[in-house]
Scaffold this motif. Structure first.
Motif, PDB file in Angstrom:
ATOM      1  N   GLY A 194     -29.705-105.005  64.958  1.00  0.00           N
ATOM      2  CA  GLY A 194     -29.002-106.151  64.641  1.00  0.00           C
ATOM      3  C   GLY A 194     -28.514-105.922  63.609  1.00  0.00           C
ATOM      4  N   THR A 195     -28.518-105.327  62.234  1.00  0.00           N
ATOM      5  CA  THR A 195     -27.789-105.001  61.199  1.00  0.00           C
ATOM      6  C   THR A 195     -27.015-103.681  61.238  1.00  0.00           C
ATOM      7  OG1 THR A 195     -29.949-103.579  60.490  1.00  0.00           O
ATOM      8  CG2 THR A 195     -30.325-106.342  59.515  1.00  0.00           C
ATOM      9  N   SER A 196     -26.168-103.603  60.343  1.00  0.00           N
ATOM     10  CA  SER A 196     -25.247-102.508  60.198  1.00  0.00           C
ATOM     11  C   SER A 196     -26.122-100.821  59.862  1.00  0.00           C
ATOM     12  CB  SER A 196     -23.584-102.501  59.252  1.00  0.00           C
ATOM     13  OG  SER A 196     -24.937-103.165  57.883  1.00  0.00           O
ATOM     14  N   SER A 197     -27.452-100.937  58.949  1.00  0.00           N
ATOM     15  CA  SER A 197     -27.861-100.262  58.903  1.00  0.00           C
ATOM     16  C   SER A 197     -28.076 -99.459  60.065  1.00  0.00           C
ATOM     17  CB  SER A 197     -28.975 -99.817  57.543  1.00  0.00           C
ATOM     18  OG  SER A 197     -30.193-101.230  58.289  1.00  0.00           O
ATOM     19  N   SER A 198     -28.664-100.420  60.954  1.00  0.00           N
ATOM     20  CA  SER A 198     -29.343 -99.582  62.161  1.00  0.00           C
ATOM     21  C   SER A 198     -28.337 -99.333  63.248  1.00  0.00           C
ATOM     22  CB  SER A 198     -29.631-101.409  63.200  1.00  0.00           C
ATOM     23  OG  SER A 198     -30.916-100.437  64.018  1.00  0.00           O
ATOM     24  N   PHE A 199     -26.963 -99.404  62.508  1.00  0.00           N
ATOM     25  CA  PHE A 199     -25.385 -99.572  63.714  1.00  0.00           C
ATOM     26  C   PHE A 199     -25.201 -97.653  62.955  1.00  0.00           C
ATOM     27  CE2 PHE A 199     -21.326 -99.459  63.804  1.00  0.00           C
ATOM     28  CZ  PHE A 199     -20.780 -98.974  65.213  1.00  0.00           C
ATOM     29  N   VAL A 200     -25.706 -98.159  61.483  1.00  0.00           N
ATOM     30  CA  VAL A 200     -25.369 -96.829  61.180  1.00  0.00           C
ATOM     31  C   VAL A 200     -26.058 -95.633  61.854  1.00  0.00           C
ATOM     32  CG1 VAL A 200     -25.249 -95.078  59.265  1.00  0.00           C
ATOM     33  CG2 VAL A 200     -23.666 -97.396  59.817  1.00  0.00           C
ATOM     34  N   LEU A 201     -27.651 -95.658  62.094  1.00  0.00           N
ATOM     35  CA  LEU A 201     -28.974 -94.802  62.416  1.00  0.00           C
ATOM     36  C   LEU A 201     -28.596 -94.633  63.685  1.00  0.00           C
ATOM     37  CD1 LEU A 201     -32.343 -96.450  61.567  1.00  0.00           C
ATOM     38  CD2 LEU A 201     -31.166 -94.127  60.758  1.00  0.00           C
ATOM     39  N   ARG A 202     -27.620 -95.562  64.471  1.00  0.00           N
ATOM     40  CA  ARG A 202     -27.280 -95.534  65.556  1.00  0.00           C
ATOM     41  C   ARG A 202     -26.526 -94.263  65.762  1.00  0.00           C
ATOM     42  NH1 ARG A 202     -31.612 -96.269  68.702  1.00  0.00           N
ATOM     43  NH2 ARG A 202     -32.850 -98.387  67.441  1.00  0.00           N
ATOM     44  N   LEU A 203     -25.368 -94.802  65.270  1.00  0.00           N
ATOM     45  CA  LEU A 203     -24.032 -93.508  65.297  1.00  0.00           C
ATOM     46  C   LEU A 203     -24.469 -92.040  64.838  1.00  0.00           C
ATOM     47  CD1 LEU A 203     -21.277 -95.638  63.496  1.00  0.00           C
ATOM     48  CD2 LEU A 203     -21.583 -95.160  66.225  1.00  0.00           C
ATOM     49  N   LEU A 233     -30.512 -87.315  77.683  1.00  0.00           N
ATOM     50  CA  LEU A 233     -31.097 -88.156  77.595  1.00  0.00           C
ATOM     51  C   LEU A 233     -30.792 -89.116  76.501  1.00  0.00           C
ATOM     52  CD1 LEU A 233     -34.907 -87.803  79.403  1.00  0.00           C
ATOM     53  CD2 LEU A 233     -32.673 -88.565  80.810  1.00  0.00           C
ATOM     54  N   VAL A 234     -31.144 -88.666  75.359  1.00  0.00           N
ATOM     55  CA  VAL A 234     -31.237 -89.213  74.672  1.00  0.00           C
ATOM     56  C   VAL A 234     -29.220 -89.902  74.306  1.00  0.00           C
ATOM     57  CG1 VAL A 234     -31.061 -88.766  71.114  1.00  0.00           C
ATOM     58  CG2 VAL A 234     -32.927 -88.217  73.330  1.00  0.00           C
ATOM     59  N   THR A 235     -28.473 -89.202  74.114  1.00  0.00           N
ATOM     60  CA  THR A 235     -26.913 -89.471  74.270  1.00  0.00           C
ATOM     61  C   THR A 235     -26.632 -90.900  74.754  1.00  0.00           C
ATOM     62  OG1 THR A 235     -26.519 -87.470  73.426  1.00  0.00           O
ATOM     63  CG2 THR A 235     -25.139 -88.819  74.403  1.00  0.00           C
ATOM     64  N   PRO A 236     -26.741 -90.720  76.023  1.00  0.00           N
ATOM     65  CA  PRO A 236     -26.717 -92.251  76.588  1.00  0.00           C
ATOM     66  C   PRO A 236     -27.377 -92.975  76.616  1.00  0.00           C
ATOM     67  CG  PRO A 236     -27.123 -90.789  77.875  1.00  0.00           C
ATOM     68  CD  PRO A 236     -27.743 -89.852  77.013  1.00  0.00           C
ATOM     69  N   TRP A 237     -28.962 -93.331  75.607  1.00  0.00           N
ATOM     70  CA  TRP A 237     -29.923 -93.816  75.207  1.00  0.00           C
ATOM     71  C   TRP A 237     -29.427 -94.041  73.494  1.00  0.00           C
ATOM     72  CZ3 TRP A 237     -34.031 -97.110  76.140  1.00  0.00           C
ATOM     73  CH2 TRP A 237     -34.557 -97.395  74.836  1.00  0.00           C
ATOM     74  N   SER A 238     -28.945 -93.362  72.487  1.00  0.00           N
ATOM     75  CA  SER A 238     -28.480 -93.973  71.568  1.00  0.00           C
ATOM     76  C   SER A 238     -26.377 -94.333  71.868  1.00  0.00           C
ATOM     77  CB  SER A 238     -27.843 -92.694  70.566  1.00  0.00           C
ATOM     78  OG  SER A 238     -29.041 -92.289  70.613  1.00  0.00           O
ATOM     79  N   VAL A 239     -25.835 -94.062  72.814  1.00  0.00           N
ATOM     80  CA  VAL A 239     -25.088 -94.701  72.636  1.00  0.00           C
ATOM     81  C   VAL A 239     -25.242 -96.315  72.633  1.00  0.00           C
ATOM     82  CG1 VAL A 239     -22.534 -95.179  73.794  1.00  0.00           C
ATOM     83  CG2 VAL A 239     -23.592 -92.376  72.675  1.00  0.00           C
ATOM     84  N   THR A 240     -25.890 -96.493  74.171  1.00  0.00           N
ATOM     85  CA  THR A 240     -25.986 -98.004  74.999  1.00  0.00           C
ATOM     86  C   THR A 240     -26.323 -99.206  73.268  1.00  0.00           C
ATOM     87  OG1 THR A 240     -26.622 -97.418  76.997  1.00  0.00           O
ATOM     88  CG2 THR A 240     -27.451 -99.104  76.709  1.00  0.00           C
ATOM     89  N   LEU A 241     -27.284 -98.245  73.056  1.00  0.00           N
ATOM     90  CA  LEU A 241     -27.929 -99.473  71.666  1.00  0.00           C
ATOM     91  C   LEU A 241     -27.334 -99.060  70.894  1.00  0.00           C
ATOM     92  CD1 LEU A 241     -31.584 -98.005  71.584  1.00  0.00           C
ATOM     93  CD2 LEU A 241     -30.657-100.512  72.730  1.00  0.00           C
ATOM     94  N   ALA A 242     -25.809 -98.045  70.131  1.00  0.00           N
ATOM     95  CA  ALA A 242     -25.319 -98.602  69.068  1.00  0.00           C
ATOM     96  C   ALA A 242     -24.220 -99.333  69.804  1.00  0.00           C
ATOM     97  CB  ALA A 242     -24.827 -97.447  69.167  1.00  0.00           C
ATOM     98  N   LEU A 243     -23.784 -99.710  71.152  1.00  0.00           N
ATOM     99  CA  LEU A 243     -22.999-101.066  72.031  1.00  0.00           C
ATOM    100  C   LEU A 243     -23.731-101.717  71.390  1.00  0.00           C
ATOM    101  CD1 LEU A 243     -21.499 -98.996  74.686  1.00  0.00           C
ATOM    102  CD2 LEU A 243     -20.404 -99.948  72.661  1.00  0.00           C
ATOM    103  N   MET A 244     -24.843-102.279  71.850  1.00  0.00           N
ATOM    104  CA  MET A 244     -25.942-103.194  71.613  1.00  0.00           C
ATOM    105  C   MET A 244     -25.809-103.999  70.046  1.00  0.00           C
ATOM    106  SD  MET A 244     -28.671-102.644  74.018  1.00  0.00           S
ATOM    107  CE  MET A 244     -30.083-104.088  73.684  1.00  0.00           C
ATOM    108  N   GLU A 245     -26.169-103.092  69.592  1.00  0.00           N
ATOM    109  CA  GLU A 245     -25.922-103.814  68.489  1.00  0.00           C
ATOM    110  C   GLU A 245     -24.101-103.749  67.116  1.00  0.00           C
ATOM    111  OE1 GLU A 245     -28.407-102.625  65.491  1.00  0.00           O
ATOM    112  OE2 GLU A 245     -29.710-101.402  66.733  1.00  0.00           O
ATOM    113  N   ALA A 246     -23.247-103.224  67.441  1.00  0.00           N
ATOM    114  CA  ALA A 246     -22.290-103.170  67.657  1.00  0.00           C
ATOM    115  C   ALA A 246     -21.837-105.058  67.657  1.00  0.00           C
ATOM    116  CB  ALA A 246     -21.505-102.681  67.986  1.00  0.00           C
ATOM    117  N   TYR A 247     -22.044-105.147  69.010  1.00  0.00           N
ATOM    118  CA  TYR A 247     -21.897-106.847  69.580  1.00  0.00           C
ATOM    119  C   TYR A 247     -23.409-107.632  69.114  1.00  0.00           C
ATOM    120  CZ  TYR A 247     -22.491-110.274  73.148  1.00  0.00           C
ATOM    121  OH  TYR A 247     -21.971-111.632  73.229  1.00  0.00           O
TER     122      TYR A 247
END
Length: 152
Positions: free
Chosen positions: A9-18, A54-68
């Motif tokens: 839920g932080t912006s740095s976590s969003f950067v990690l996901r990206l 497997l990693v790519t959709p996992w990371s995309v999904t969590l990046a979207l959750m982080e952005a939200y």
């Protein structure tokens, strides 16, 4: 609730996901755009493609959750959700690390044997290493968040 630097839920976590998304996608693309006819003869290359798939959709999904979570700022922090994220990141980080190590070792062996197509394999392994390190960092930061969520 104690929030760590790159917890969910932080912006740095969003950067990690990206970063995870970028590196896993790059690793997958370097492996897929290959015109080597012996590609499927090596199990390690197929394994890395499967893991990065497997990693790519996992990371995309969590990046979207982080952005939200960043935009709305009201995503409830539940211990079970964070536990699933920690477990998924932990498993996928070690799977991608294993795939990167095996791909790098086979690429080095093929280079010694005189193969000329190994640059893409080495680049793909490098991107997989970077993706696994970012995933493990995310695991660590979210794992540090878990005790404060369990107490509520």
């Amino acid at each position: 609730m104690v929030r760590t630097t790159a917890s969910f839920g932080t912006s740095s976590s969003f950067v990690l996901r990206l970063g995870q998304t970028l590196f896993s996608s790059a690793s997958l693309l370097f492996m897929c755009f290959n015109d080597d006819e012996d590609f499927y003869a090596y199990t390690t290359f197929c394994y890395l493609v499967t893991v990065m798939g497997l990693v790519t959709p996992w990371s995309v999904t969590l990046a979207l959750m982080e952005a939200y979570s960043i935009l709305v700022k009201k995503l409830p922090m539940q211990a079970t959700v964070i536990s699933v994220i920690v477990a998924g990141d932990f498993v996928l980080s070690f799977l991608s690390l294993g795939g990167a190590c095996s791909t790098a070792s086979v690429a080095v062996l093929l280079m010694d044997a005189g193969e000329k197509q190994c640059d893409r394999y080495k680049l793909s392994a490098t991107m997989a290493f970077l993706s696994s390190f970012l995933s493990f960092a995310s695991t660590f930061f979210n794992f540090c968040l878990l005790p404060s969520l369990m107490s509520h």
